[in-house]
Design a protein around this motif. Structure first.
Motif, PDB file in Angstrom:
ATOM      1  N   MET A   1       8.439   1.336  22.257  1.00 28.62           N
ATOM      2  CA  MET A   1       9.279   1.549  23.419  1.00 28.62           C
ATOM      3  C   MET A   1       8.800   0.679  24.586  1.00 28.62           C
ATOM      4  O   MET A   1       9.607   0.110  25.279  1.00 28.62           O
ATOM      5  CB  MET A   1       9.274   3.022  23.807  1.00 28.62           C
ATOM      6  N   LYS A   2       7.513   0.588  24.802  1.00 30.52           N
ATOM      7  CA  LYS A   2       6.998  -0.241  25.889  1.00 30.52           C
ATOM      8  C   LYS A   2       7.423  -1.687  25.696  1.00 30.52           C
ATOM      9  O   LYS A   2       7.822  -2.361  26.647  1.00 30.52           O
ATOM     10  CB  LYS A   2       5.475  -0.143  25.965  1.00 30.52           C
ATOM     11  N   GLY A  11       9.541  -8.852  31.070  1.00 36.03           N
ATOM     12  CA  GLY A  11       8.110  -8.739  31.336  1.00 36.03           C
ATOM     13  C   GLY A  11       7.787  -8.200  32.713  1.00 36.03           C
ATOM     14  O   GLY A  11       6.651  -8.245  33.147  1.00 36.03           O
ATOM     15  N   GLN A  12       8.774  -7.692  33.415  1.00 35.56           N
ATOM     16  CA  GLN A  12       8.555  -7.169  34.766  1.00 35.56           C
ATOM     17  C   GLN A  12       7.473  -6.094  34.789  1.00 35.56           C
ATOM     18  O   GLN A  12       6.738  -5.976  35.746  1.00 35.56           O
ATOM     19  CB  GLN A  12       9.869  -6.610  35.310  1.00 35.56           C
ATOM     20  N   TYR A  13       7.376  -5.324  33.727  1.00 35.44           N
ATOM     21  CA  TYR A  13       6.402  -4.240  33.673  1.00 35.44           C
ATOM     22  C   TYR A  13       5.197  -4.613  32.819  1.00 35.44           C
ATOM     23  O   TYR A  13       4.499  -3.753  32.314  1.00 35.44           O
ATOM     24  CB  TYR A  13       7.059  -2.964  33.139  1.00 35.44           C
ATOM     25  N   THR A  18      -0.986   0.396  28.674  1.00 37.19           N
ATOM     26  CA  THR A  18      -0.519   1.349  27.672  1.00 37.19           C
ATOM     27  C   THR A  18      -0.831   2.773  28.112  1.00 37.19           C
ATOM     28  O   THR A  18      -0.005   3.674  27.948  1.00 37.19           O
ATOM     29  CB  THR A  18      -1.179   1.052  26.311  1.00 37.19           C
ATOM     30  N   LYS A  19      -1.991   2.963  28.704  1.00 40.93           N
ATOM     31  CA  LYS A  19      -2.381   4.289  29.176  1.00 40.93           C
ATOM     32  C   LYS A  19      -1.424   4.766  30.273  1.00 40.93           C
ATOM     33  O   LYS A  19      -0.975   5.915  30.257  1.00 40.93           O
ATOM     34  CB  LYS A  19      -3.811   4.254  29.706  1.00 40.93           C
ATOM     35  N   ASP A  20      -1.097   3.884  31.217  1.00 41.67           N
ATOM     36  CA  ASP A  20      -0.162   4.245  32.284  1.00 41.67           C
ATOM     37  C   ASP A  20       1.224   4.539  31.724  1.00 41.67           C
ATOM     38  O   ASP A  20       1.874   5.503  32.123  1.00 41.67           O
ATOM     39  CB  ASP A  20      -0.055   3.123  33.317  1.00 41.67           C
ATOM     40  N   PHE A  21       1.665   3.693  30.794  1.00 42.37           N
ATOM     41  CA  PHE A  21       2.969   3.899  30.173  1.00 42.37           C
ATOM     42  C   PHE A  21       3.021   5.258  29.475  1.00 42.37           C
ATOM     43  O   PHE A  21       3.986   6.010  29.630  1.00 42.37           O
ATOM     44  CB  PHE A  21       3.275   2.776  29.183  1.00 42.37           C
ATOM     45  N   ASN A  22       1.986   5.592  28.719  1.00 44.52           N
ATOM     46  CA  ASN A  22       1.948   6.870  28.008  1.00 44.52           C
ATOM     47  C   ASN A  22       1.910   8.045  28.979  1.00 44.52           C
ATOM     48  O   ASN A  22       2.514   9.088  28.725  1.00 44.52           O
ATOM     49  CB  ASN A  22       0.769   6.926  27.045  1.00 44.52           C
ATOM     50  N   LYS A  25       5.424   8.444  30.280  1.00 36.72           N
ATOM     51  CA  LYS A  25       6.244   9.030  29.209  1.00 36.72           C
ATOM     52  C   LYS A  25       5.966  10.532  29.080  1.00 36.72           C
ATOM     53  O   LYS A  25       6.895  11.340  28.959  1.00 36.72           O
ATOM     54  CB  LYS A  25       5.945   8.293  27.901  1.00 36.72           C
ATOM     55  N   ASP A  26       4.696  10.910  29.125  1.00 41.45           N
ATOM     56  CA  ASP A  26       4.330  12.331  29.079  1.00 41.45           C
ATOM     57  C   ASP A  26       4.890  13.074  30.287  1.00 41.45           C
ATOM     58  O   ASP A  26       5.397  14.193  30.160  1.00 41.45           O
ATOM     59  CB  ASP A  26       2.814  12.507  29.037  1.00 41.45           C
ATOM     60  N   HIS A  27       4.798  12.450  31.443  1.00 42.72           N
ATOM     61  CA  HIS A  27       5.296  13.085  32.662  1.00 42.72           C
ATOM     62  C   HIS A  27       6.804  13.343  32.556  1.00 42.72           C
ATOM     63  O   HIS A  27       7.290  14.395  32.975  1.00 42.72           O
ATOM     64  CB  HIS A  27       4.982  12.225  33.889  1.00 42.72           C
ATOM     65  N   MET A  28       7.521  12.401  31.976  1.00 39.08           N
ATOM     66  CA  MET A  28       8.958  12.604  31.776  1.00 39.08           C
ATOM     67  C   MET A  28       9.211  13.785  30.845  1.00 39.08           C
ATOM     68  O   MET A  28      10.125  14.586  31.075  1.00 39.08           O
ATOM     69  CB  MET A  28       9.602  11.332  31.220  1.00 39.08           C
ATOM     70  N   SER A  29       8.389  13.918  29.814  1.00 44.30           N
ATOM     71  CA  SER A  29       8.523  15.057  28.898  1.00 44.30           C
ATOM     72  C   SER A  29       8.253  16.364  29.614  1.00 44.30           C
ATOM     73  O   SER A  29       8.947  17.364  29.391  1.00 44.30           O
ATOM     74  CB  SER A  29       7.553  14.915  27.724  1.00 44.30           C
ATOM     75  N   TRP A  30       7.244  16.378  30.496  1.00 41.18           N
ATOM     76  CA  TRP A  30       6.920  17.589  31.255  1.00 41.18           C
ATOM     77  C   TRP A  30       8.065  17.966  32.188  1.00 41.18           C
ATOM     78  O   TRP A  30       8.396  19.141  32.344  1.00 41.18           O
ATOM     79  CB  TRP A  30       5.633  17.414  32.037  1.00 41.18           C
ATOM     80  N   GLU A  31       8.644  16.970  32.846  1.00 41.74           N
ATOM     81  CA  GLU A  31       9.769  17.235  33.754  1.00 41.74           C
ATOM     82  C   GLU A  31      10.958  17.793  32.981  1.00 41.74           C
ATOM     83  O   GLU A  31      11.615  18.736  33.422  1.00 41.74           O
ATOM     84  CB  GLU A  31      10.183  15.963  34.508  1.00 41.74           C
ATOM     85  N   LEU A  32      11.234  17.218  31.809  1.00 46.89           N
ATOM     86  CA  LEU A  32      12.340  17.695  30.987  1.00 46.89           C
ATOM     87  C   LEU A  32      12.102  19.132  30.532  1.00 46.89           C
ATOM     88  O   LEU A  32      13.005  19.974  30.601  1.00 46.89           O
ATOM     89  CB  LEU A  32      12.523  16.772  29.785  1.00 46.89           C
ATOM     90  N   LEU A  33      10.888  19.431  30.123  1.00 43.10           N
ATOM     91  CA  LEU A  33      10.551  20.787  29.692  1.00 43.10           C
ATOM     92  C   LEU A  33      10.684  21.769  30.858  1.00 43.10           C
ATOM     93  O   LEU A  33      11.251  22.862  30.695  1.00 43.10           O
ATOM     94  CB  LEU A  33       9.130  20.833  29.120  1.00 43.10           C
TER      95      LEU A  33
END
Length: 78
Positions: A1-2, A11-13, A18-22, A25-33
């Motif tokens: 996905m990254k 390549g803007q991002y 990888t750690k920041d991206f993950n 991604k986790d934060h988005m999952s927490w918000e959705l939950l």
């Protein structure tokens, strides 16, 4: 996905580790939950004032999720 995100935005991002991206991604999952839990508990609540407060909190989590999603794909959210 990254890699897809980097290709899509030329390549803007690429400076996003990888750690920041993950983490994002986790934060988005927490918000959705949190959003889903608020919707569930608001529907279960018998006190209308409390149900409204829980719904407002759910809307806040939805805004956070949408903001994060727009960061990665501005065309997908309108």
């Amino acid at each position: 996905m990254k890699q897809q995100i980097q290709q899509q935005f030329g390549g803007q991002y690429s400076q996003l580790s990888t750690k920041d991206f993950n983490y994002i991604k986790d934060h988005m999952s927490w918000e959705l939950l949190a959003m889903k839990k608020c919707a569930h508990y608001a529907s279960e609540c018998e006190d209308p004032q409390v149900a409204q407060l829980i719904s407002q909190i759910g809307e806040m989590h939805q805004r956070h999720y949408t903001t994060l999603l727009q960061y990665f794909n501005p065309q997908s959210v309108q």
